[in-house]
Design a protein around this motif. Structure first.
Motif, PDB file in Angstrom:
ATOM      1  N   LEU A  39     -77.797 -59.676 -69.430  1.00  0.00           N
ATOM      2  CA  LEU A  39     -77.539 -58.260 -69.681  1.00  0.00           C
ATOM      3  C   LEU A  39     -77.702 -57.942 -71.164  1.00  0.00           C
ATOM      4  O   LEU A  39     -77.580 -58.819 -72.029  1.00  0.00           O
ATOM      5  N   ALA A  40     -77.931 -56.673 -71.463  1.00  0.00           N
ATOM      6  CA  ALA A  40     -77.975 -56.227 -72.847  1.00  0.00           C
ATOM      7  C   ALA A  40     -76.583 -56.343 -73.463  1.00  0.00           C
ATOM      8  O   ALA A  40     -75.575 -56.192 -72.766  1.00  0.00           O
ATOM      9  N   ARG A  41     -76.523 -56.608 -74.772  1.00  0.00           N
ATOM     10  CA  ARG A  41     -75.221 -56.747 -75.424  1.00  0.00           C
ATOM     11  C   ARG A  41     -74.410 -55.466 -75.323  1.00  0.00           C
ATOM     12  O   ARG A  41     -73.188 -55.506 -75.221  1.00  0.00           O
ATOM     13  N   SER A  42     -75.095 -54.344 -75.325  1.00  0.00           N
ATOM     14  CA  SER A  42     -74.363 -53.074 -75.209  1.00  0.00           C
ATOM     15  C   SER A  42     -73.702 -52.955 -73.829  1.00  0.00           C
ATOM     16  O   SER A  42     -72.576 -52.451 -73.713  1.00  0.00           O
ATOM     17  N   THR A  43     -74.401 -53.441 -72.814  1.00  0.00           N
ATOM     18  CA  THR A  43     -73.828 -53.410 -71.460  1.00  0.00           C
ATOM     19  C   THR A  43     -72.653 -54.366 -71.358  1.00  0.00           C
ATOM     20  O   THR A  43     -71.612 -54.041 -70.770  1.00  0.00           O
ATOM     21  N   VAL A  44     -72.808 -55.561 -71.943  1.00  0.00           N
ATOM     22  CA  VAL A  44     -71.707 -56.532 -71.964  1.00  0.00           C
ATOM     23  C   VAL A  44     -70.504 -55.930 -72.679  1.00  0.00           C
ATOM     24  O   VAL A  44     -69.361 -56.044 -72.222  1.00  0.00           O
ATOM     25  N   GLY A  45     -70.760 -55.257 -73.798  1.00  0.00           N
ATOM     26  CA  GLY A  45     -69.664 -54.643 -74.546  1.00  0.00           C
ATOM     27  C   GLY A  45     -68.913 -53.608 -73.735  1.00  0.00           C
ATOM     28  O   GLY A  45     -67.676 -53.545 -73.757  1.00  0.00           O
ATOM     29  N   LEU A  46     -69.662 -52.812 -72.982  1.00  0.00           N
ATOM     30  CA  LEU A  46     -69.051 -51.781 -72.154  1.00  0.00           C
ATOM     31  C   LEU A  46     -68.147 -52.402 -71.095  1.00  0.00           C
ATOM     32  O   LEU A  46     -67.028 -51.943 -70.846  1.00  0.00           O
ATOM     33  N   ARG A  47     -68.630 -53.469 -70.489  1.00  0.00           N
ATOM     34  CA  ARG A  47     -67.856 -54.106 -69.428  1.00  0.00           C
ATOM     35  C   ARG A  47     -66.659 -54.864 -69.989  1.00  0.00           C
ATOM     36  O   ARG A  47     -65.599 -54.912 -69.362  1.00  0.00           O
ATOM     37  N   LEU A  48     -66.816 -55.442 -71.159  1.00  0.00           N
ATOM     38  CA  LEU A  48     -65.672 -56.081 -71.802  1.00  0.00           C
ATOM     39  C   LEU A  48     -64.596 -55.058 -72.157  1.00  0.00           C
ATOM     40  O   LEU A  48     -63.398 -55.348 -72.057  1.00  0.00           O
ATOM     41  N   ASP A  49     -65.031 -53.867 -72.558  1.00  0.00           N
ATOM     42  CA  ASP A  49     -64.061 -52.809 -72.865  1.00  0.00           C
ATOM     43  C   ASP A  49     -63.173 -52.515 -71.654  1.00  0.00           C
ATOM     44  O   ASP A  49     -61.969 -52.275 -71.797  1.00  0.00           O
ATOM     45  N   ALA A  50     -63.781 -52.527 -70.468  1.00  0.00           N
ATOM     46  CA  ALA A  50     -63.006 -52.280 -69.251  1.00  0.00           C
ATOM     47  C   ALA A  50     -61.963 -53.377 -69.041  1.00  0.00           C
ATOM     48  O   ALA A  50     -60.825 -53.114 -68.649  1.00  0.00           O
ATOM     49  N   LEU A  51     -62.347 -54.628 -69.324  1.00  0.00           N
ATOM     50  CA  LEU A  51     -61.412 -55.746 -69.153  1.00  0.00           C
ATOM     51  C   LEU A  51     -60.331 -55.741 -70.214  1.00  0.00           C
ATOM     52  O   LEU A  51     -59.168 -56.072 -69.939  1.00  0.00           O
ATOM     53  N   VAL A  52     -60.699 -55.357 -71.435  1.00  0.00           N
ATOM     54  CA  VAL A  52     -59.704 -55.255 -72.509  1.00  0.00           C
ATOM     55  C   VAL A  52     -58.692 -54.168 -72.182  1.00  0.00           C
ATOM     56  O   VAL A  52     -57.487 -54.315 -72.414  1.00  0.00           O
ATOM     57  N   GLU A  53     -59.177 -53.059 -71.608  1.00  0.00           N
ATOM     58  CA  GLU A  53     -58.289 -51.967 -71.228  1.00  0.00           C
ATOM     59  C   GLU A  53     -57.276 -52.436 -70.179  1.00  0.00           C
ATOM     60  O   GLU A  53     -56.125 -52.002 -70.165  1.00  0.00           O
ATOM     61  N   LEU A  54     -57.691 -53.337 -69.307  1.00  0.00           N
ATOM     62  CA  LEU A  54     -56.771 -53.909 -68.321  1.00  0.00           C
ATOM     63  C   LEU A  54     -55.808 -54.905 -68.949  1.00  0.00           C
ATOM     64  O   LEU A  54     -54.802 -55.265 -68.336  1.00  0.00           O
ATOM     65  N   GLY A  55     -56.136 -55.377 -70.149  1.00  0.00           N
ATOM     66  CA  GLY A  55     -55.290 -56.370 -70.811  1.00  0.00           C
ATOM     67  C   GLY A  55     -55.604 -57.791 -70.400  1.00  0.00           C
ATOM     68  O   GLY A  55     -54.923 -58.724 -70.827  1.00  0.00           O
ATOM     69  N   LEU A  56     -56.641 -57.997 -69.566  1.00  0.00           N
ATOM     70  CA  LEU A  56     -56.941 -59.331 -69.054  1.00  0.00           C
ATOM     71  C   LEU A  56     -57.764 -60.160 -70.038  1.00  0.00           C
ATOM     72  O   LEU A  56     -57.767 -61.385 -69.971  1.00  0.00           O
ATOM     73  N   VAL A  57     -58.460 -59.492 -70.939  1.00  0.00           N
ATOM     74  CA  VAL A  57     -59.323 -60.153 -71.908  1.00  0.00           C
ATOM     75  C   VAL A  57     -58.990 -59.622 -73.291  1.00  0.00           C
ATOM     76  O   VAL A  57     -58.646 -58.445 -73.450  1.00  0.00           O
ATOM     77  N   GLY A  58     -59.061 -60.507 -74.289  1.00  0.00           N
ATOM     78  CA  GLY A  58     -58.769 -60.079 -75.649  1.00  0.00           C
ATOM     79  C   GLY A  58     -59.542 -60.903 -76.655  1.00  0.00           C
ATOM     80  O   GLY A  58     -60.181 -61.909 -76.305  1.00  0.00           O
ATOM     81  N   PRO A  59     -59.501 -60.512 -77.932  1.00  0.00           N
ATOM     82  CA  PRO A  59     -60.231 -61.240 -78.976  1.00  0.00           C
ATOM     83  C   PRO A  59     -59.632 -62.619 -79.222  1.00  0.00           C
ATOM     84  O   PRO A  59     -58.428 -62.827 -79.085  1.00  0.00           O
ATOM     85  N   PHE A  60     -60.490 -63.552 -79.584  1.00  0.00           N
ATOM     86  CA  PHE A  60     -60.081 -64.906 -79.916  1.00  0.00           C
ATOM     87  C   PHE A  60     -60.396 -65.106 -81.379  1.00  0.00           C
ATOM     88  O   PHE A  60     -61.544 -64.959 -81.813  1.00  0.00           O
ATOM     89  N   ALA A  61     -59.413 -65.508 -82.187  1.00  0.00           N
ATOM     90  CA  ALA A  61     -59.530 -65.404 -83.639  1.00  0.00           C
ATOM     91  C   ALA A  61     -60.225 -66.579 -84.321  1.00  0.00           C
ATOM     92  O   ALA A  61     -60.531 -66.503 -85.497  1.00  0.00           O
ATOM     93  N   ASP A  62     -60.494 -67.688 -83.617  1.00  0.00           N
ATOM     94  CA  ASP A  62     -60.951 -68.898 -84.310  1.00  0.00           C
ATOM     95  C   ASP A  62     -62.455 -69.115 -84.270  1.00  0.00           C
ATOM     96  O   ASP A  62     -62.928 -70.233 -84.337  1.00  0.00           O
ATOM     97  N   ALA A  63     -63.233 -68.052 -84.126  1.00  0.00           N
ATOM     98  CA  ALA A  63     -64.689 -68.207 -84.074  1.00  0.00           C
ATOM     99  C   ALA A  63     -65.216 -68.763 -85.398  1.00  0.00           C
ATOM    100  O   ALA A  63     -64.709 -68.464 -86.469  1.00  0.00           O
TER     101      ALA A  63
END
Length: 396
Positions: A39-63
């Motif tokens: 998928l395009a990164r923009s599409t991935v970003g949109l779908r991740l936003d939906a998961l973040v809104e649910l609270g199921l996914v979040g940023p990981f700080a140790d990249a």
């Protein structure tokens, strides 16, 4: 998020499908997810936003970055929601609250009588669940699913018990409907042996795809995992080995109405009855185990013979479904190697050589926790499925 935006985020291979890639807990960058999905990164970003809104996914700080701004990685947030696992026995209730990867957060064991009937017993479960949530500082809103194991036959598609012999008043009762009416989350119900198979495999054998769990207690049954999936059969009674006829059971009546069943000669009560006939003062399986631990020769021989009887049936199972691991659990497994030695003696000598070449027959590693672990895993697998995640997202 607008309805239009949400529709695009959840359509096709939407946020729920992306979430399945993150369920293993491994942090990934958006570029990695785009490469994995095509998928395009923009599409991935949109779908991740939906998961973040649910609270199921979040940023990981140790990249780690090779220069410039470090890449932003995201991962499953295990603590986002909690799952309730419930294991009912004839006289007990084990409850746990776990996170989204199955780690136990808090648990409680209490005594109850399953024969009191479904509504009083389930009301006790709900009250205990509320107490655990409060102790953990969480509320019912944090609950994402409930898994329940019952000590009797269950039609998995409906979650209703079917003629359970030790559960008067439970036949046909809508367990999921009643519980969901109080906790308002998806509720999964299965028989205790199936959830013990799920729990034991999850706890000790996660990489074993062909697995058989055998419970030896008041009754005898098995849970079958083949190709990594629990096999319930057409009516949900796959693995009911306790009512297979064995040679030593000839003429012995079983509570199921037939004669010669494995359960009639090799269960805890059956072993105790045989020892009473030899003059031992034993009421049930617990006293048999005490005698075995005390070195009583009659008890050791009776338990080993029960293992041989179980081995007679498992020989057919090994040749039929070819598991790579058989775990023996249930209360009578506390007799240890004496029971398992009898099983091995028959299975290894009577099964096809190729079927036993790499076969392990072992004692359960999760012990009494197998059922409640399995109940929570049952709920987790459902609650985090693509359909369930889409339903959650649509409700936000």
């Amino acid at each position: 998020m607008s309805d239009t935006t949400r529709s695009s985020a959840l359509g096709g291979t939407g946020a729920s499908e992306l979430f399945q890639l993150l369920r293993d807990g491994r942090p990934r960058t958006r570029a990695e997810l785009a490469a994995m999905t095509g998928l395009a990164r923009s599409t991935v970003g949109l779908r991740l936003d939906a998961l973040v809104e649910l609270g199921l996914v979040g940023p990981f700080a140790d990249a780690v970055s090779t220069g410039g701004r470090p890449p932003s990685r995201v991962a499953l947030v295990p603590s986002a929601r909690v799952v309730l696992g419930a294991d009912f026995g004839a006289g007990h209730l084990n409850l746990v609250l776990t996170d989204l990867v199955g780690e136990t957060l808090i648990g409680r064991r209490s005594l109850l009588d399953i024969a009191d009937g479904p509504e009083p017993v389930l009301a006790t479960m709900v009250a205990e669940a509320d107490a655990l949530l409060a102790e953990l500082g969480r509320s019912r809103r944090d609950l994402i699913g409930v898994g329940i194991g019952l000590p009797g036959p269950v039609q998995f598609s409906t979650g209703r018990p079917v003629n359970p012999p030790i559960m008067p008043g439970w036949d046909g009762f809508d367990v999921p409907g009643w519980v969901r009416g109080h906790l308002d989350v998806p509720v999964l119900v299965d028989n205790d042996v199936n959830i013990m198979a799920l729990g034991e495999r999850s706890f000790a054998w996660p990489d074993v795809d062909h697995f058989l769990f055998v419970k030896v207690a008041t009754g005898i049954g098995s849970g079958i995992i083949s190709g990594g999936r629990l096999q319930r059969g057409a009516q949900g009674i796959a693995g009911d080995i306790g009512h297979v006829q064995v040679p030593r059971g000839a003429g012995i009546a079983c509570h199921c109405g037939n004669v010669g069943c494995l359960e009639a000669v090799a269960s805890g009560p059956a072993i105790a009855a045989a020892l009473r006939r030899e003059g031992h003062d034993v009421a049930g399986g617990a006293e048999v185990i005490d005698l075995v631990r005390g070195g009583d020769i009659d008890a050791i021989q009776a338990v080993r013979q029960a293992g041989r009887d179980i081995g007679e049936v498992l020989t057919a199972c090994v040749n039929l479904i070819n598991p790579s691991t058989i775990a023996i659990g249930g209360s009578m497994a506390q007799a240890g190697e004496h029971l398992i030695a009898g099983v091995r003696e028959v299975v290894y000598s009577r099964s096809m050589p190729l079927a036993t070449e790499h076969l392990s027959i072992v004692q359960s590693r999760s012990g009494q926790r197998a059922a409640v672990i399995g109940a929570s895993m049952l709920a987790i697998h459902h609650a985090l499925s693509p359909a369930a995640i889409d339903e959650l997202a649509a409700a936000v």
